[in-house]
Design a protein around this motif. Structure first.
Motif, mmCIF file in Angstrom:
data_model
loop_
_atom_site.group_PDB
_atom_site.id
_atom_site.type_symbol
_atom_site.label_atom_id
_atom_site.label_comp_id
_atom_site.label_asym_id
_atom_site.label_seq_id
_atom_site.Cartn_x
_atom_site.Cartn_y
_atom_site.Cartn_z
ATOM 1 N N LEU A 243 -5.931 29.852 34.980
ATOM 2 C CA LEU A 243 -5.027 30.759 35.696
ATOM 3 C C LEU A 243 -5.118 30.448 37.184
ATOM 4 O O LEU A 243 -6.136 30.716 37.827
ATOM 5 C CB LEU A 243 -5.415 32.209 35.420
ATOM 6 N N LEU A 244 -4.051 29.860 37.733
ATOM 7 C CA LEU A 244 -4.035 29.434 39.122
ATOM 8 C C LEU A 244 -3.239 30.437 39.957
ATOM 9 O O LEU A 244 -2.094 30.747 39.647
ATOM 10 C CB LEU A 244 -3.405 28.043 39.246
ATOM 11 N N SER A 245 -3.872 30.943 41.031
ATOM 12 C CA SER A 245 -3.254 31.981 41.861
ATOM 13 C C SER A 245 -2.731 33.110 40.977
ATOM 14 O O SER A 245 -1.539 33.405 40.952
ATOM 15 C CB SER A 245 -2.116 31.378 42.690
ATOM 16 N N PRO A 246 -3.626 33.774 40.233
ATOM 17 C CA PRO A 246 -3.188 34.720 39.198
ATOM 18 C C PRO A 246 -2.536 35.971 39.756
ATOM 19 O O PRO A 246 -3.001 36.563 40.724
ATOM 20 C CB PRO A 246 -4.500 35.057 38.471
ATOM 21 N N VAL B 75 -10.340 30.771 36.371
ATOM 22 C CA VAL B 75 -9.520 31.466 37.370
ATOM 23 C C VAL B 75 -9.755 30.819 38.730
ATOM 24 O O VAL B 75 -10.896 30.711 39.188
ATOM 25 C CB VAL B 75 -9.879 32.966 37.440
ATOM 26 N N SER B 76 -8.669 30.384 39.377
ATOM 27 C CA SER B 76 -8.765 29.787 40.710
ATOM 28 C C SER B 76 -7.819 30.524 41.644
ATOM 29 O O SER B 76 -6.628 30.661 41.350
ATOM 30 C CB SER B 76 -8.405 28.293 40.647
ATOM 31 N N VAL C 148 -14.845 30.760 37.616
ATOM 32 C CA VAL C 148 -14.109 31.322 38.753
ATOM 33 C C VAL C 148 -14.264 30.393 39.953
ATOM 34 O O VAL C 148 -15.382 29.980 40.289
ATOM 35 C CB VAL C 148 -14.611 32.730 39.114
ATOM 36 N N GLN C 149 -13.141 30.065 40.578
ATOM 37 C CA GLN C 149 -13.137 29.222 41.774
ATOM 38 C C GLN C 149 -12.401 29.942 42.891
ATOM 39 O O GLN C 149 -11.263 30.367 42.724
ATOM 40 C CB GLN C 149 -12.455 27.881 41.484
ATOM 41 N N PHE C 150 -13.037 30.092 44.033
ATOM 42 C CA PHE C 150 -12.416 30.688 45.213
ATOM 43 C C PHE C 150 -12.285 29.614 46.284
ATOM 44 O O PHE C 150 -13.263 28.968 46.652
ATOM 45 C CB PHE C 150 -13.254 31.850 45.744
ATOM 46 N N TYR D 116 -7.423 20.546 40.443
ATOM 47 C CA TYR D 116 -7.042 19.933 39.170
ATOM 48 C C TYR D 116 -8.223 19.241 38.485
ATOM 49 O O TYR D 116 -8.338 19.273 37.248
ATOM 50 C CB TYR D 116 -5.890 18.947 39.369
ATOM 51 N N ASN D 117 -9.088 18.607 39.266
ATOM 52 C CA ASN D 117 -10.269 18.000 38.647
ATOM 53 C C ASN D 117 -11.146 19.053 37.978
ATOM 54 O O ASN D 117 -11.772 18.798 36.933
ATOM 55 C CB ASN D 117 -11.078 17.225 39.689
ATOM 56 N N GLN D 118 -11.182 20.259 38.572
ATOM 57 C CA GLN D 118 -11.941 21.361 37.970
ATOM 58 C C GLN D 118 -11.285 21.825 36.671
ATOM 59 O O GLN D 118 -11.968 22.143 35.692
ATOM 60 C CB GLN D 118 -12.030 22.528 38.960
ATOM 61 N N VAL D 119 -9.951 21.874 36.660
ATOM 62 C CA VAL D 119 -9.227 22.263 35.452
ATOM 63 C C VAL D 119 -9.477 21.256 34.339
ATOM 64 O O VAL D 119 -9.758 21.625 33.190
ATOM 65 C CB VAL D 119 -7.707 22.381 35.750
#
Length: 410
Positions: A206-209, A346-347, A377-379, A399-402
Motif C-alpha cells: 500500500l503506497l501512500s495509503p 505500507v509506505s 512499514v516504511q516512512f 520499489y526495491n523494498q516492494v
C-alpha cells in the motif's frame, strides 16, 4: 453541515485533480487546454508504453458482474526472460482516482514499477478503473447516459476488484500480490476488511495509503468555502466528473483569479512538496491525465473526509440508506477485520498532504494486532504523494523494498 460537506467535496476534488502537478509548469496552462492527443489514446498502453521498451504486453478486457468492461495490461515476463516458460508469481497494480494505469509507466523503464517487477520475475497486471479512457465501455450502457456513472468506490470494491482478481487468478492459477496507490489502497483495504479477495491474495503493498482523511491539509480551504460553493453545487448536477471538460475546468480556473492562490505551485500547496519529480515526466503526465470518474465517487470521497470513518456511500437520508442497506446509516468498513496473518507492506511520506502522516498512523493503529512478521512499514520523510508513482528515485527507495517484500512471501 451542508456548506461544510460541499467544501469537502471541493477539497478532495482539487487535491486529487492536482495530485501529480508540480511547480515546473503553470496550472493555468493545464486548465486552458483540452488535452493533447497522445499515442496511448490511439493505440493503447501496451503499444505506447511497454512494447516499445522491448517487453511483451497484452491488452485484455474483463467484464464486471454489473456490466462494465475493464481494460487490463499484462506484462508476462521481463525484458531479458527470452521466452523461458516458468511459473511467475502474478502482481496486480491498481492506480488512484482521476488517473489510469499509464501513470505507472511515465518514467524510463528502469524507473517504472511494472517493468521493474517484470524484470524481477513477476507476471505483472495493470488495472484501469471504470470510467477511465480504456474502460469506458459497458454491456448495455453508454458513457453519455447518466446511469453509466451511477457508482462510487463502493462499486470498485464490490465489482471491479473481484472481476480483475478472478481473471488473474484463473489465468495464472496462483495467489496474487497487490500494489495500490492512493484510492487503489482504499478500495483494497475496504475489500480485504469484508473478506473479499483474501482467498486469492498473497500479499499487498500500500503506497501512500488513503483510508482516514481527517488530517488532509490544504491552503485553499477558506477561499474555497467562501467563494466557490455555488459553483460546486452546479457541478454536482453532472454524472460524469471530467476534469478536462469545460464545467470542471472553468471552475478550477476561477481559483487562479484570487491573488492569495498560487496557481504555479499547487502541488506543494495541496499535496505536500514532492521531492523527486522530473519535469519531462510531469509534462507527459499532463498529456495523458487526468481521467474521468463519477461525481458520485467524488462525493463519496468527501464523505470519507467529513465523517472520519471508512463507510459505504451515504445517500443523505435515513430512509434512502434503509432502502439500500437495511439500516439508517451506511455500514462501516472495519479495517481491523483484515486477517492478521495477511502480509502487508505500507509506505508513506512525511510531505504528503493528502495521505497525511496522522491519518496513516491512524490506519496503522488498525493493524496493532497484526502478526508482527506480516506487517512491514516504511516512512520516507521527504516524499510527497506523487513521488510514489513518478519519483525518479522511487526504484531505490520504494520499489526495491516492494520487490523484496513480495519475494519473501513466495
Amino acid at each position: 453541515m451542508a456548506l461544510r460537506g460541499q467544501f469537502l467535496i471541493f477539497r478532495v476534488l482539487v487535491l486529487l485533480v492536482f495530485e501529480s502537478r508540480s511547480a515546473y509548469g503553470s496550472s493555468r496552462g493545464w486548465l486552458g487546454r483540452a488535452g493533447d492527443a497522445t499515442a496511448a489514446q490511439e493505440i493503447g498502453i501496451c503499444a505506447s508504453s511497454v512494447i516499445i521498451h522491448g517487453y511483451k504486453c497484452q491488452e485484455i478486457d474483463v467484464t464486471t458482474k454489473d456490466g462494465y468492461i475493464l481494460n487490463l495490461q499484462r506484462i508476462p515476463e521481463g525484458r531479458a526472460a527470452g521466452g523461458v516458460q516458468i511459473k511467475r508469481p502474478p502482481v496486480l497494480i491498481q492506480h488512484g482516482v482521476l488517473v489510469d494505469g499509464l501513470t505507472w509507466l511515465l518514467n524510463p523503464p528502469e524507473q517504472n514499477l511494472p517493468l521493474i517487477l517484470a524484470d524481477h520475475g513477476f507476471d505483472v497486471w495493470i488495472a484501469n478503473t471504470r470510467g477511465t479512457r480504456f474502460s469506458r465501455r459497458h454491456t448495455s450502457l453508454d458513457p453519455s447516459q447518466m446511469e453509466f456513472w451511477n457508482w462510487s468506490w463502493d462499486e470498485l470494491v464490490a465489482y471491479d476488484l473481484p472481476a480483475v482478481f478472478d481473471h488473474v487468478y484463473k489465468q495464472t492459477g496462483q495467489k496474487i500480490h497487490y500494489v495500490g496507490h492512493s484510492l487503489g489502497t482504499l478500495i483494497a483495504l475496504a475489500s480485504f476488511s469484508e473478506g473479499l479477495q483474501v482467498d486469492k491474495l498473497k500479499s499487498a503493498a500500500l503506497l501512500s495509503p488513503i483510508a482516514y482523511l481527517s488530517y488532509m491539509r490544504t491552503a485553499l480551504g477558506v477561499i474555497a468555502a467562501k467563494s466557490f460553493v455555488g459553483e460546486i453545487t452546479t457541478l454536482l448536477g453532472l454524472a460524469e466528473f471530467n476534469p478536462k471538460g469545460k464545467p470542471v475546468a472553468d471552475f478550477l480556473k476561477s481559483l487562479c483569479t484570487n491573488p492569495v492562490v498560487n496557481c504555479y505551485d499547487l502541488l506543494t500547496s495541496l499535496t505536500g512538496r514532492n521531492c523527486c519529480l522530473n519535469s519531462s515526466t510531469v509534462d507527459l503526465f499532463l498529456r495523458n491525465e487526468p481521467q474521468s470518474t463519477s461525481t458520485k465517487n467524488m462525493v463519496h470521497l468527501a464523505q470519507t473526509v467529513r465523517d472520519g470513518v471508512i463507510a459505504k456511500f451515504n445517500y443523505g437520508r435515513p430512509d434512502y440508506n434503509l432502502m439500500h442497506y437495511g439500516e439508517f446509516r451506511p455500514p462501516i468498513y472495519n479495517i481491523s477485520n483484515i486477517p492478521h496473518d495477511l502480509p502487508l507492506f505500507v509506505s508513506y511520506g512525511g510531505n504528503d498532504a493528502l495521505a497525511d502522516v496522522s491519518d496513516v498512523e491512524n490506519l496503522l493503529d488498525s493493524f496493532k494486532f497484526h502478526d508482527g512478521d506480516k506487517l512491514g512499514v516504511q516512512f520516507i520523510k521527504s516524499y510527497g504523494h506523487a513521488d510514489f508513482i513518478m519519483g525518479i528515485n522511487a526504484k531505490d527507495i520504494v520499489y526495491n523494498q516492494v520487490v523484496a517484500f513480495f519475494k519473501r512471501q513466495n
